[in-house]
Design a protein around this motif. Structure first.
Motif, mmCIF file in Angstrom:
data_model
loop_
_atom_site.group_PDB
_atom_site.id
_atom_site.type_symbol
_atom_site.label_atom_id
_atom_site.label_comp_id
_atom_site.label_asym_id
_atom_site.label_seq_id
_atom_site.Cartn_x
_atom_site.Cartn_y
_atom_site.Cartn_z
ATOM 1 N N GLN A 118 0.839 -1.199 0.000
ATOM 2 C CA GLN A 118 0.000 0.000 0.000
ATOM 3 C C GLN A 118 0.873 1.249 0.000
ATOM 4 N N GLN A 119 1.960 1.149 0.748
ATOM 5 C CA GLN A 119 2.835 2.311 0.809
ATOM 6 C C GLN A 119 3.489 2.591 -0.547
ATOM 7 N N MET A 120 3.849 1.526 -1.249
ATOM 8 C CA MET A 120 4.404 1.731 -2.585
ATOM 9 C C MET A 120 3.387 2.443 -3.473
ATOM 10 N N VAL A 121 2.123 2.032 -3.349
ATOM 11 C CA VAL A 121 1.070 2.666 -4.146
ATOM 12 C C VAL A 121 0.978 4.155 -3.804
ATOM 13 N N GLU A 122 1.030 4.429 -2.528
ATOM 14 C CA GLU A 122 0.972 5.822 -2.065
ATOM 15 C C GLU A 122 2.120 6.639 -2.686
ATOM 16 N N ILE A 123 3.282 6.040 -2.719
ATOM 17 C CA ILE A 123 4.433 6.761 -3.278
ATOM 18 C C ILE A 123 4.294 6.911 -4.799
ATOM 19 N N SER A 162 15.357 -0.470 -0.431
ATOM 20 C CA SER A 162 15.899 -0.617 -1.792
ATOM 21 C C SER A 162 15.061 0.178 -2.787
ATOM 22 N N PHE A 163 13.767 0.219 -2.530
ATOM 23 C CA PHE A 163 12.884 1.007 -3.395
ATOM 24 C C PHE A 163 13.285 2.484 -3.361
ATOM 25 N N VAL A 164 13.560 2.981 -2.162
ATOM 26 C CA VAL A 164 13.949 4.386 -2.046
ATOM 27 C C VAL A 164 15.279 4.646 -2.763
ATOM 28 N N LYS A 165 16.214 3.679 -2.638
ATOM 29 C CA LYS A 165 17.492 3.833 -3.344
ATOM 30 C C LYS A 165 17.280 3.875 -4.847
ATOM 31 N N LYS A 166 16.356 3.033 -5.287
ATOM 32 C CA LYS A 166 16.026 2.966 -6.714
ATOM 33 C C LYS A 166 15.500 4.326 -7.190
ATOM 34 N N VAL A 224 18.560 4.897 8.602
ATOM 35 C CA VAL A 224 19.047 6.183 8.105
ATOM 36 C C VAL A 224 20.457 6.015 7.533
ATOM 37 N N PHE A 225 21.305 5.318 8.293
ATOM 38 C CA PHE A 225 22.683 5.162 7.823
ATOM 39 C C PHE A 225 22.782 4.224 6.626
ATOM 40 N N GLN A 226 21.770 3.390 6.474
ATOM 41 C CA GLN A 226 21.779 2.502 5.320
ATOM 42 C C GLN A 226 21.542 3.261 4.014
ATOM 43 N N ILE A 227 20.699 4.279 4.030
ATOM 44 C CA ILE A 227 20.379 4.894 2.735
ATOM 45 C C ILE A 227 20.714 6.378 2.570
ATOM 46 N N ALA A 228 20.906 7.112 3.674
ATOM 47 C CA ALA A 228 21.005 8.567 3.508
ATOM 48 C C ALA A 228 22.363 9.020 3.005
ATOM 49 N N ASP A 229 22.367 10.121 2.270
ATOM 50 C CA ASP A 229 23.616 10.788 1.901
ATOM 51 C C ASP A 229 23.923 11.888 2.917
ATOM 52 N N TYR A 230 22.867 12.567 3.345
ATOM 53 C CA TYR A 230 23.005 13.647 4.324
ATOM 54 C C TYR A 230 22.057 13.390 5.489
ATOM 55 N N ILE A 231 22.426 13.885 6.652
ATOM 56 C CA ILE A 231 21.575 13.709 7.834
ATOM 57 C C ILE A 231 21.482 15.035 8.574
ATOM 58 N N THR A 232 20.253 15.423 8.868
ATOM 59 C CA THR A 232 20.053 16.620 9.687
ATOM 60 C C THR A 232 19.324 16.206 10.954
ATOM 61 N N VAL A 233 19.777 16.736 12.081
ATOM 62 C CA VAL A 233 19.121 16.417 13.349
ATOM 63 C C VAL A 233 18.324 17.632 13.821
ATOM 64 N N LEU A 234 17.048 17.437 14.044
ATOM 65 C CA LEU A 234 16.228 18.484 14.635
ATOM 66 C C LEU A 234 16.029 18.150 16.103
ATOM 67 N N ARG A 235 16.134 19.164 16.912
ATOM 68 C CA ARG A 235 15.870 18.942 18.332
ATOM 69 C C ARG A 235 15.158 20.159 18.877
ATOM 70 N N LYS A 236 13.989 19.925 19.452
ATOM 71 C CA LYS A 236 13.163 20.996 19.994
ATOM 72 C C LYS A 236 13.067 22.172 19.031
ATOM 73 N N GLY A 237 12.805 21.854 17.768
ATOM 74 C CA GLY A 237 12.579 22.912 16.787
ATOM 75 C C GLY A 237 13.815 23.547 16.199
ATOM 76 N N LYS A 238 14.999 23.082 16.627
ATOM 77 C CA LYS A 238 16.224 23.681 16.085
ATOM 78 C C LYS A 238 17.002 22.655 15.273
ATOM 79 N N ASN A 239 17.683 23.167 14.234
ATOM 80 C CA ASN A 239 18.611 22.304 13.526
ATOM 81 C C ASN A 239 19.892 22.252 14.344
#
Ligand code: ADP
Ligand code: MG
Length: 509
Positions: free
Chosen positions: A152-157, A187-191, A209-224
């Motif tokens: 279902q999620q694939m359909v949504e995407i 794997s779908f997201v990588k594709k 996250v570490f499996q697929i991301a190129d960049y990572i941003t951390v938000l904490r209490k509304g701040k980057n």
């Protein structure tokens, strides 16, 4: 072009109408063709930021740049026009329609012939081409309601991609997936990245996250609090930034606790599958904290303990009596009380009066039996709650409870549940969204309650609350207890590793 800034946020601040500052001058650059993960605890502001990028809500200040140009995205239609699509935390599919119908829904115009009739063949063909291009295990003619969640999620995407989306926002897509579906999804997201899409991927689970991301941003209490290239950071650093370390130890947990079990949960699993072989023991006079990032089974645990007809496997014993099959009234007669943050859904009835809400659940207490007759006793009880818990704005008990502020509603609920003198209090985020004074009062009340003989299961995602109140803290991750800490040896960093799935050992809980 790959790698240039496609979307940038400059000093984005969002203050909701109730005064809550969900985002505080957030700056972020998303590079074209990259997977950019945004991580952060529940309430950090992730969804708010995504909703701003997708034009669902407006920032209070700050601006967006798309492809180098300043842009305003006042509504999702504009986002779609420039190629931004968003998959929400809750699906928006029509279960009774087929895969192809769901995908083209909203884009049917493309398939009307000159007579205004839908060209089903063309529709099917175009969907089939898209599915084949991405090599997905989907049949355009399946009815969506019959598919497993992962599909279902694939359909949504696909539905979002179908609108010529190049920039895809995925808000906690893996939260709804079973463990065996997650690999396929990643794997779908990588594709999709290989197809040239830019992707924002929100998740709490750092392994993913570490499996697929190129960049990572951390938000904490509304701040980057940091944006990194994946190679330039590691899971431990990100976890520390997410969960934070600045815990203030203001109070210590009550010292009354003895090793003498009141509540025993053994091998608990639910059909919906949020809980998997969970074991825990709560002792008499103990406050047992349950830490975890939202969505790891806490809600279902609360439901299992509080609702009437929640099916489960395993055992829940209170003083060796099984809880299964007990009605809500019977649970109350066993001495269980409940506090929840979801005030208007479970705890209080918005359209009922303060009086009715204040005595609800006390009906079966013999003292208040036939409360219409004993109305005076009810009024006395309520006046006591109002005074003891410092409830403001409740002078007229015939007012609807919704006329009170959130903090004052919560005080009524807490007072009502505690005045039972419960053996067991199950408190689910008891102070979420209330002010500091009310929070302090509720904490003191919980403290006194265990000294007077009760036990508390404290389910919270507020680390300060857990550390200041709990005799022990257990960590729940993907429906299981994965770690245990005993006061005063609370190592917040390590608790964070358990919460984000970096550490797992399910012994001694
Ligand atoms: N419509 C709203 N009105 C008021 N507060 C809101 C609203 N939506 C979200 N919030 C609050 O804003 C904060 C950030 O929420 P959210 O963006 O959903 O966080 P996340 O997605 O990181 O869990 C939370 O404290 C949440 O309660
Ligand atoms: Mg969210």
């Amino acid at each position: 072009m790959e790698g240039h800034k496609i979307l940038s946020c400059k000093d984005i601040t969002k203050i909701y109408p109730n005064g809550l500052k969900a985002l505080d001058k957030v700056n972020i650059d998303i590079l074209n063709g990259q997977i950019h993960a945004i991580v952060g605890e529940n309430g950090a502001g992730k969804t708010t930021l995504m909703n701003i990028m997708y034009g669902m809500i407006k920032p209070s200040s700050g601006c967006l740049f798309f492809d180098g140009k300043r842009i305003s995205i006042p509504h999702p239609q504009k986002a779609i026009e420039i190629g931004i699509g968003m998959v929400h935390q809750h699906f928006m599919l029509v279960p009774s329609l087929t895969v192809k119908e769901n995908i083209v829904l909203g884009s049917e115009k493309k398939f009307r012939n000159s007579f205004g009739k839908l060209d089903f063949k063309l529709m099917r063909y175009s969907v089939k081409t898209l599915i084949e291009k991405l090599n997905l295990p989907l049949n355009p003619d399946s009815v969506v309601g019959n598919l497993p969640i992962g599909k279902q999620q694939m359909v949504e995407i696909l539905k979002v991609l179908y609108k010529r989306t190049n920039f895809l926002i995925l808000d906690e897509p893996t939260a709804v997936l079973a463990p065996n579906e997650i690999e396929d999804f990643l794997s779908f997201v990588k594709k999709l990245k290989q197809e040239g899409k830019t992707i924002i991927f929100i998740s709490h689970h750092l392994q993913e996250v570490f499996q697929i991301a190129d960049y990572i941003t951390v938000l904490r209490k509304g701040k980057n609090v940091g944006s990194f290239k994946k190679e330039e950071t590691n899971k431990e650093k990100i976890s520390n930034l997410m969960v934070g370390k600045e815990i203030s130890l203001e109070t210590e947990p009550p010292k009354s606790f003895k090793e003498n079990a009141l509540l025993k949960i053994k091998d608990l699993s639910t059909r919906k599958g949020q809980l998997k072989h969970l074991d825990l023991t709560l002792n008499k006079n103990e406050i047992l904290g349950l830490a975890g990032i939202a969505g790891n089974g806490q809600e279902e645990l609360f439901d299992v303990l509080s609702k009437e007809t929640f099916d489960y496997e395993g055992k829940i014993l209170i003083n060796d009596n099984e809880l299964k099959g007990k009605s809500i009234n019977e649970k109350r007669m066993m001495g269980i009380s409940y506090i929840t943050d979801d005030r208007l859904k479970n705890g209080l009835a918005a359209n009922r009066t303060i009086f009715e809400n204040g005595i609800a659940g006390h009906h079966n207490n013999l003292k208040y039996f036939h409360f219409f007759i004993n109305k005076n006793q009810g009024v006395d009880l309520l006046k006591r709650i109002i005074e003891k818990y410092n409830v403001r704005g409740a002078d007229n008990l015939k007012e609807k409870v919704r006329s009170l502020s959130g903090g004052n509603m919560q005080k009524i609920l807490v007072g009502r549940e505690i005045e039972h003198g419960p053996n067991l209090l199950v408190a689910f985020k008891p102070t979420a969204g209330i002010d500091i004074a009310a929070r302090k009062l509720i904490h003191e009340t919980l403290h006194k309650l265990v000294l007077s003989g009760s036990s508390i299961l404290l389910i919270s995602n507020d680390m300060n609350e857990l550390v200041n109140l709990s005799n022990r803290i257990l960590i729940i991750f993907k429906g299981k207890i994965v770690g245990q800490f005993t006061y005063p040896d609370y190592d917040i960093k390590t608790i964070g590793y358990y919460m984000t799935g970096l550490k797992e050992n399910s012994n001694n809980a």
